[in-house]
Design an enzyme around this catalytic site. Structure first.
Site, PDB file in Angstrom:
ATOM      1  N   ASP A   1      -5.930  10.346   9.291  1.00  0.00           N
ATOM      2  CA  ASP A   1      -4.638   9.838   9.736  1.00  0.00           C
ATOM      3  C   ASP A   1      -4.170  10.481  11.031  1.00  0.00           C
ATOM      4  OD1 ASP A   1      -3.665   7.861   7.814  1.00  0.00           O
ATOM      5  OD2 ASP A   1      -3.952   9.490   6.378  1.00  0.00           O
TER       6      ASP A   1
ATOM      7  N   GLU B   1       0.872  -1.177   0.000  1.00  0.00           N
ATOM      8  CA  GLU B   1       0.000   0.000   0.000  1.00  0.00           C
ATOM      9  C   GLU B   1       0.899   1.213   0.000  1.00  0.00           C
ATOM     10  OE1 GLU B   1      -2.940   0.569   2.981  1.00  0.00           O
ATOM     11  OE2 GLU B   1      -4.124  -1.138   2.311  1.00  0.00           O
TER      12      GLU B   1
END
Lengths: 403, 266
Positions: free
Chosen positions: B60, B49
């Site tokens: 995040d 990823e």
């Protein structure tokens, strides 16, 4: 799908205003947003909720706010009559309280015990801390470290009201980063926490809900115009950062096609310099903070740092309904520079005895420009969205004065 | 059959749990971005990823935020990321690569243009964090070009919606192990196990679990019910500040090899 002819029919059921708005968030937030939408749409039509909100707006906020004919300013400009919708006279000093009173009631109805908010100029933070104190809810306000520095008085006001102010040091350390951080808090504490977004941005239902709670401004003003002047204004203006005070004034007039609508964005040091926050005038469609709207970003899609003398307009996006109104041609959005806002601030202070917030001073500057376009019997209605006490230090520093 | 589908089929056939490391593209070093991808594969990655840096990574935590900020400060953009995948493919035609990020960089690049360039570079799938199923009509050009859209499922996802997500999943379904941001540490294997049982009744696609997995022990615990584990923040944190190819290699291997071993001993 709603028709373009009825601006009051938007957004659609998915929170879209034409190509703008929507729900662009991580999966974790889909359920909380659905729950909020369900709760809000139910309360919106609940007579008990409406009655309580009306009572709070009347007895706590101090509504209705007057419309005021600024005669000496109008004479000085030499054009049309300039009228101000006096949102600066509300409790806590700005329109922001209209929204936080409403969302706090939604929060309480949903059984949430903790309020979080993001703030730029600090007015929304103060308004959130205020309603949290009144309802006995815990309150955490996220604020960019840069904004904390330039809005010290509001930071202290929030603390006096019992709120915790958390400095945000990521990214540009301003409003957009505070919003990111508040969203991260919400996704982590979603069970007991209600996120009061302060502007008509964010994912659905926020642009709808925040607009509804601020639309009282335009509803009142429209009624006051008809009652006191027997007519509607020729043109409306308001400053646009995220756009909550502007949509608040504009919304009731959207279907009055003869009423022209002009939003004033922060052109900072001038749009050509690149140091500005004029998302609609100089940006492009993109996705930020949960909705599709006009954004300021580079060719890599990175959101760019904005500049405005007023922290409350220093935002690289804008509410999706404004993006929709721009594309539909119903409203125009133009830039007002720091310099023009400062001039308007001083002129208003000396001719009318009103210290306007730096955000609102952008709208005042635009109202002055518009007044020159109309004959003396014309009417420019400007939203004076907040008072300038919080900005005294910023203005003194800019002008080299030690306070 | 896509590269991702082939990889999960092979994992299933050999009874192994997949290891999916996440790194922010261009961090710690744009010069060694391709080297790092090969190192990840050598250390046991089954799929990579690759995070596309974004200025406002709302989902995040601080570790990946800072990695994004560092990469953006070095001017890393989508075009660089696609270039690195192209370079990676010259030596590795088998390991699937999924780009993970936010919608705005793709929107500004242009959906059709991105789709064409990504396929040409050898990208297999995209996971656009802020593009839920409801908004994914804009991604049609990506699907048309053959990119698989990796969907997230979360602890807050309602059961009826979970069935819908499972039905729409392509490549694999990414189950977010707790309600929060990346890099936080409140892994509850009991809760995950319970929810995974429900997901298994609907999902035809393999299920990867991510968020909060930091080491061999947590990876092994998750391997009990996941087809693959995703490890991001802990790896990004370990790599931060590594200055040359050797240091990047040493740190990545030291982190991933024990996790690979723990998964294989499972």
């Amino acid at each position: 799908m709603p028709t373009i002819d009825d601006f009051h029919a938007w957004p659609d059921a998915h929170g879209r205003f034409g190509n703008y708005g929507g729900i662009y968030v991580a999966e974790t937030l889909m359920a909380p947003l659905a729950e909020l939408t369900e709760a809000y749409l139910r309360l919106r039509d609940d007579p008990a909720f409406i009655a309580e909100l009306d009572r709070d707006l009347k007895h706590y906020v101090g509504r209705p706010s007057p419309i005021y004919h600024a005669e000496r300013l109008s004479q000085h400009v030499g054009g049309a009559r300039i009228l101000f919708k006096r949102e600066d006279l509300n409790h806590t000093g700005a329109h922001k309280i209209n929204n936080t009173v409403g969302q706090a009631l939604v929060a309480r109805s949903m059984g949430k015990t903790r309020i979080i908010a993001e703030t730029g100029a600090g007015q929304h933070g103060v308004a959130s801390a205020t309603v949290a104190a009144r309802l006995g809810l815990k309150c955490v306000v996220y604020m960019g470290a840069v904004d904390i520095e330039r809005q010290k008085i509001n930071v202290y006001r929030m603390k006096l009201l019992g709120a915790e102010v958390v400095p945000v040091t990521s990214g540009s350390k301003t409003l957009k980063d505070a919003l990111n951080e508040a969203m991260r808090d919400w996704v982590t504490n979603v069970a007991d926490t209600f996120y009061i977004i302060g502007t008509v941005a964010g994912p659905h239902p926020y642009p709808l809900m925040v607009r509804d709670f601020n639309a009282i401004v335009g509803r009142e003003a429209r009624g006051q115009m008809l009652e006191q002047y027997g007519r509607l204004p020729d043109v409306l203006t308001a400053c646009v950062g995220g756009g909550s005070n502007a949509i608040g004034l504009f919304h009731a007039f959207l279907n009055d096609r003869d009423v022209r609508i002009v939003g004033a964005e922060a052109a900072g040091e001038g749009i050509a310099t690149g140091h500005h926050a004029a998302s609609l005038a100089a940006g492009r469609p993109g996705v930020l903070h949960g909705n599709r709207t006009y954004v300021l970003c580079d060719d890599n899609g990175q959101i760019t740092e904005t500049h405005s003398i007023s922290a409350g307009l220093d935002y690289p996006g804008v509410g999706p309904e404004h993006a929709f109104l721009k594309d539909a041609g119903r409203a125009d959005y133009v830039g007002v520079t720091d310099e023009e806002a400062m001039e308007a601030f001083h002129l208003l202070a000396r001719t009318e005895g009103i210290l306007a917030a730096l955000e609102s001073s952008h709208a005042v500057a635009q109202a002055i420009k518009l007044a020159r376009e109309y004959p003396k019997d014309g009417i420019v209605l400007c939203n004076l969205s907040g008072r300038g006490d919080k900005d005294v230090h910023t203005i003194a520093a800019r002008e080299g004065v030690e306070v | 059959m896509s590269r991702i589908d082939r990889r999960f089929a092979a994992l299933k056939a050999s009874g192994r749990t997949g290891l999916i490391p996440f790194v922010t593209a261009g961090d710690p070093s744009p010069e060694h971005a391709v080297t790092l991808m090969h190192v990840l594969v050598d250390a046991g990655a089954d799929l990579i990823e690759l995070g596309v840096p974004f200025s406002d990574p709302m989902a995040d935590g601080p570790v990946i935020q800072h990695a994004s900020e560092r990469a953006i400060a070095k001017s890393v953009g989508l075009a660089d990321v696609l270039g690195w995948v192209t370079a990676f493919r010259q030596r590795d035609a088998e390991t699937p690569v999924v780009l993970m990020g936010y919608l705005n960089p793709v929107e500004i690049h242009g959906y059709a243009r991105f789709a064409q360039e990504a396929v040409q570079a050898g990208v297999d799938g995209v996971l656009l964090v802020d593009c839920p199923l409801e908004e994914s009509a804009v991604l049609q050009p990506l699907r048309d070009a053959g990119l698989q859209q990796i969907l997230l499922a979360a602890p807050t996802t309602e059961p009826s919606r979970m069935a819908q997500l499972c039905g729409s999943a392509e490549g694999f379904l990414y189950y977010v192990s707790f309600a929060g941001i990346t890099g936080a540490a409140h892994l509850s294997t009991g809760d995950i196990a319970a929810r995974m049982a429900d997901i298994r009744t609907h999902a035809k696609a393999p299920v990867a679990v991510g968020f909060g997995i930091r080491d061999a022990a947590s990876a092994r615990a998750i391997a009990d019910f996941a087809d693959a584990v995703v490890i991001g923040s802990a790896l990004v944190e370990r790599l931060a500040g590594a200055e040359d190819a050797e240091e990047i290699t040493v740190r990545a291997r030291a982190f991933l090899v024990p996790i690979r071993a723990a998964l294989d001993a499972h």
